[in-house]
Design a protein around this motif. Sequence first.
Motif, PDB file in Angstrom:
ATOM      1  N   GLU A 190     -29.345  -4.421 -24.407  1.00  0.00           N
ATOM      2  CA  GLU A 190     -28.597  -3.977 -23.319  1.00  0.00           C
ATOM      3  C   GLU A 190     -27.160  -3.411 -23.591  1.00  0.00           C
ATOM      4  OE1 GLU A 190     -30.171  -4.145 -20.358  1.00  0.00           O
ATOM      5  OE2 GLU A 190     -32.289  -4.778 -20.926  1.00  0.00           O
ATOM      6  N   HIS A 191     -26.999  -2.664 -22.839  1.00  0.00           N
ATOM      7  CA  HIS A 191     -25.536  -2.070 -22.976  1.00  0.00           C
ATOM      8  C   HIS A 191     -24.804  -1.801 -21.685  1.00  0.00           C
ATOM      9  CE1 HIS A 191     -26.545   2.204 -22.880  1.00  0.00           C
ATOM     10  NE2 HIS A 191     -27.662   1.619 -23.316  1.00  0.00           N
ATOM     11  N   VAL A 192     -23.592  -1.405 -21.718  1.00  0.00           N
ATOM     12  CA  VAL A 192     -22.906  -1.194 -20.530  1.00  0.00           C
ATOM     13  C   VAL A 192     -22.590   0.275 -20.375  1.00  0.00           C
ATOM     14  CG1 VAL A 192     -22.060  -3.432 -20.023  1.00  0.00           C
ATOM     15  CG2 VAL A 192     -20.589  -1.774 -21.141  1.00  0.00           C
ATOM     16  N   GLY A 193     -23.029   1.150 -21.457  1.00  0.00           N
ATOM     17  CA  GLY A 193     -22.846   2.513 -21.267  1.00  0.00           C
ATOM     18  C   GLY A 193     -21.803   3.045 -22.157  1.00  0.00           C
ATOM     19  N   ASN A 194     -20.750   2.079 -22.798  1.00  0.00           N
ATOM     20  CA  ASN A 194     -19.692   2.448 -23.448  1.00  0.00           C
ATOM     21  C   ASN A 194     -19.984   2.431 -24.877  1.00  0.00           C
ATOM     22  OD1 ASN A 194     -20.213  -0.051 -24.033  1.00  0.00           O
ATOM     23  ND2 ASN A 194     -17.965  -0.635 -23.729  1.00  0.00           N
ATOM     24  N   THR A 195     -21.078   2.490 -25.409  1.00  0.00           N
ATOM     25  CA  THR A 195     -21.518   3.055 -26.857  1.00  0.00           C
ATOM     26  C   THR A 195     -21.824   4.536 -27.194  1.00  0.00           C
ATOM     27  OG1 THR A 195     -21.933   0.567 -27.263  1.00  0.00           O
ATOM     28  CG2 THR A 195     -22.963   2.140 -28.766  1.00  0.00           C
ATOM     29  N   VAL A 196     -21.257   5.127 -27.777  1.00  0.00           N
ATOM     30  CA  VAL A 196     -21.541   6.598 -28.080  1.00  0.00           C
ATOM     31  C   VAL A 196     -22.283   6.653 -29.716  1.00  0.00           C
ATOM     32  CG1 VAL A 196     -20.833   8.813 -28.417  1.00  0.00           C
ATOM     33  CG2 VAL A 196     -19.694   7.349 -26.646  1.00  0.00           C
ATOM     34  N   ILE A 197     -23.338   7.151 -29.677  1.00  0.00           N
ATOM     35  CA  ILE A 197     -24.011   7.497 -31.011  1.00  0.00           C
ATOM     36  C   ILE A 197     -23.719   8.835 -31.332  1.00  0.00           C
ATOM     37  CG2 ILE A 197     -26.002   7.238 -32.502  1.00  0.00           C
ATOM     38  CD1 ILE A 197     -24.944   4.657 -30.772  1.00  0.00           C
ATOM     39  N   SER A 198     -23.017   9.381 -32.486  1.00  0.00           N
ATOM     40  CA  SER A 198     -22.520  10.585 -32.540  1.00  0.00           C
ATOM     41  C   SER A 198     -23.197  11.024 -33.970  1.00  0.00           C
ATOM     42  CB  SER A 198     -21.211  10.920 -32.333  1.00  0.00           C
ATOM     43  OG  SER A 198     -20.601  10.136 -33.547  1.00  0.00           O
ATOM     44  N   TRP A 199     -23.477  12.341 -34.068  1.00  0.00           N
ATOM     45  CA  TRP A 199     -23.905  12.969 -35.171  1.00  0.00           C
ATOM     46  C   TRP A 199     -23.093  14.114 -35.716  1.00  0.00           C
ATOM     47  CZ3 TRP A 199     -27.344  10.408 -32.298  1.00  0.00           C
ATOM     48  CH2 TRP A 199     -28.247   9.649 -32.615  1.00  0.00           C
ATOM     49  N   ALA A 224     -31.136  11.415 -31.781  1.00  0.00           N
ATOM     50  CA  ALA A 224     -30.348  11.599 -30.534  1.00  0.00           C
ATOM     51  C   ALA A 224     -31.245  11.658 -29.267  1.00  0.00           C
ATOM     52  CB  ALA A 224     -29.528  13.128 -30.799  1.00  0.00           C
ATOM     53  N   GLU A 225     -32.203  12.002 -29.443  1.00  0.00           N
ATOM     54  CA  GLU A 225     -33.152  12.012 -28.212  1.00  0.00           C
ATOM     55  C   GLU A 225     -33.553  10.366 -27.778  1.00  0.00           C
ATOM     56  OE1 GLU A 225     -34.995  16.544 -28.476  1.00  0.00           O
ATOM     57  OE2 GLU A 225     -36.034  15.023 -29.544  1.00  0.00           O
ATOM     58  N   LYS A 226     -34.068   9.912 -28.971  1.00  0.00           N
ATOM     59  CA  LYS A 226     -34.161   8.423 -28.812  1.00  0.00           C
ATOM     60  C   LYS A 226     -33.159   7.612 -27.917  1.00  0.00           C
ATOM     61  CE  LYS A 226     -37.254   7.634 -32.707  1.00  0.00           C
ATOM     62  NZ  LYS A 226     -37.348   7.043 -34.098  1.00  0.00           N
ATOM     63  N   CYS A 227     -31.780   7.797 -28.299  1.00  0.00           N
ATOM     64  CA  CYS A 227     -30.843   7.227 -27.949  1.00  0.00           C
ATOM     65  C   CYS A 227     -30.563   7.495 -26.580  1.00  0.00           C
ATOM     66  CB  CYS A 227     -29.470   7.551 -28.824  1.00  0.00           C
ATOM     67  SG  CYS A 227     -29.541   6.593 -30.317  1.00  0.00           S
ATOM     68  N   LEU A 228     -30.497   9.031 -25.925  1.00  0.00           N
ATOM     69  CA  LEU A 228     -30.490   9.383 -24.521  1.00  0.00           C
ATOM     70  C   LEU A 228     -31.460   8.706 -23.869  1.00  0.00           C
ATOM     71  CD1 LEU A 228     -29.478  13.131 -25.198  1.00  0.00           C
ATOM     72  CD2 LEU A 228     -28.069  11.454 -24.340  1.00  0.00           C
ATOM     73  N   ASN A 229     -32.761   8.392 -24.435  1.00  0.00           N
ATOM     74  CA  ASN A 229     -33.919   7.757 -23.475  1.00  0.00           C
ATOM     75  C   ASN A 229     -33.613   6.173 -23.394  1.00  0.00           C
ATOM     76  OD1 ASN A 229     -35.500  10.253 -23.563  1.00  0.00           O
ATOM     77  ND2 ASN A 229     -36.425   9.827 -25.452  1.00  0.00           N
ATOM     78  N   LYS A 230     -32.541   5.828 -23.938  1.00  0.00           N
ATOM     79  CA  LYS A 230     -32.481   4.416 -24.026  1.00  0.00           C
ATOM     80  C   LYS A 230     -30.589   4.315 -23.311  1.00  0.00           C
ATOM     81  CE  LYS A 230     -35.836   2.350 -25.688  1.00  0.00           C
ATOM     82  NZ  LYS A 230     -36.744   1.412 -24.641  1.00  0.00           N
ATOM     83  N   ASN A 231     -30.496   5.425 -22.528  1.00  0.00           N
ATOM     84  CA  ASN A 231     -29.230   5.468 -21.816  1.00  0.00           C
ATOM     85  C   ASN A 231     -28.095   5.375 -22.871  1.00  0.00           C
ATOM     86  OD1 ASN A 231     -30.469   6.192 -19.419  1.00  0.00           O
ATOM     87  ND2 ASN A 231     -31.124   4.244 -19.441  1.00  0.00           N
ATOM     88  N   PHE A 232     -28.140   5.511 -24.001  1.00  0.00           N
ATOM     89  CA  PHE A 232     -26.879   5.480 -24.725  1.00  0.00           C
ATOM     90  C   PHE A 232     -26.173   6.828 -24.705  1.00  0.00           C
ATOM     91  CE2 PHE A 232     -29.063   1.999 -27.055  1.00  0.00           C
ATOM     92  CZ  PHE A 232     -27.910   1.312 -27.241  1.00  0.00           C
TER      93      PHE A 232
END
Length: 384
Positions: A190-199, A224-232
């Motif tokens: 669970e996260h509050v939307g303030n974690t950015v995964i960057s490439w 990256a698509e996996k992370c977006l699907n989990k709202n990162f």
Amino acid sequence: MDQIINSFDQVYIDHDAVTSDVAKRFLSIFSKEKIKIVSERPYPEVQGSLSAREFDRSKRVLFLTPFQGQFFKQCPGFKPGLVCCNYFVLNLGLQCNMNCSYCYLQSYLNTPVTTIYSNINEALSQLDVIAKKHSSEPYRVGTGETVDSLSLDGLTLYSRQLISFFNNYPKWELELKTKSNTVDQFLDLEHVGNTVISWSLNPQHIISHEEHGTASLEERFMAAEKCLNKNFKVNFHLDPVVWHPNWQENYFELVDQITKRFSAKDIPHISLGALRFQPEQRHIMRERFGMKSYVTSSEVLLSSDGKLRYDLRLRNEMFTAIVNRFKSHSADWNVIMCMETPETWLAHQGVNPRSNENLNPYFRPLPKPLKGEQKISHHTHNPS
């Protein structure tokens, strides 16, 4: 995971780190034959700058030890002569297990082993003191300055602790920057939307030619698509942009791939930075990669910040072409410069980034929380 485990010939665990959670994990993951408990850093006779052979070996030897110093500091982009985007770094280790020809660690490190700091709890305690004082300010914190944020995270699982910590400070932003595709270990959190995964991205041609041991472009896109699907949140850094024959064709193809698979809404900003390195780095790069590398054979000039860079006109030509390609797909793409000089910004956009409404959140002046709170002590390396 097996590929990472097998990439290390020897794993040393500092006696002072043995009781840490990450040490217990190492002991369960690596074979007993690979692990040694030690009371000092391996290869103590190696001091000062590393030779090419010593640097190569450092990528195959893992050392787990506590860090005695300040984990949190300002990004090197804060130095005079550069325009920085209010970025701070949290250092949790030294050296990268991947092998990019241009890697600045080649002129940055003087420790002969890949080091992971075992006392992440202390790092988070230090950060907590600062975050509590400045929780209302939008500070951006990354962990990818002296290590890749995620390539060894399958071993440490530090991302899980970091994401949970930053949940307590929703106005702060955590960036995990990588050239790997190692993300599955935290997607359940669970996260509050303030974690950015960057490439960090480059055309596949450059990845194959210069970014040895990294994930392919397709693997990075899929992660990256996996992370977006989990709202990162997800960001991309086209950095370093490397000149090579057909550079425009290859970077245009990269932009087209990005804009086909992602929207400007998916990716809050794209950063651009051109190849740059310290003058003393050229020798070890040539010794390690020969003259067939686009990096070692590049024509570069000494810049005002002491680094070797492409001529300003060439940098502007590449940046303008890439930005215009993004804008041809949608005017909504936000593109910023990374580790670039003010004249590059002015030539590219004609304005100071702080005057750009879309970019102001990244560049507006912020309070300086570290004055008097941060005394950096890098006992294992010297900042570039």
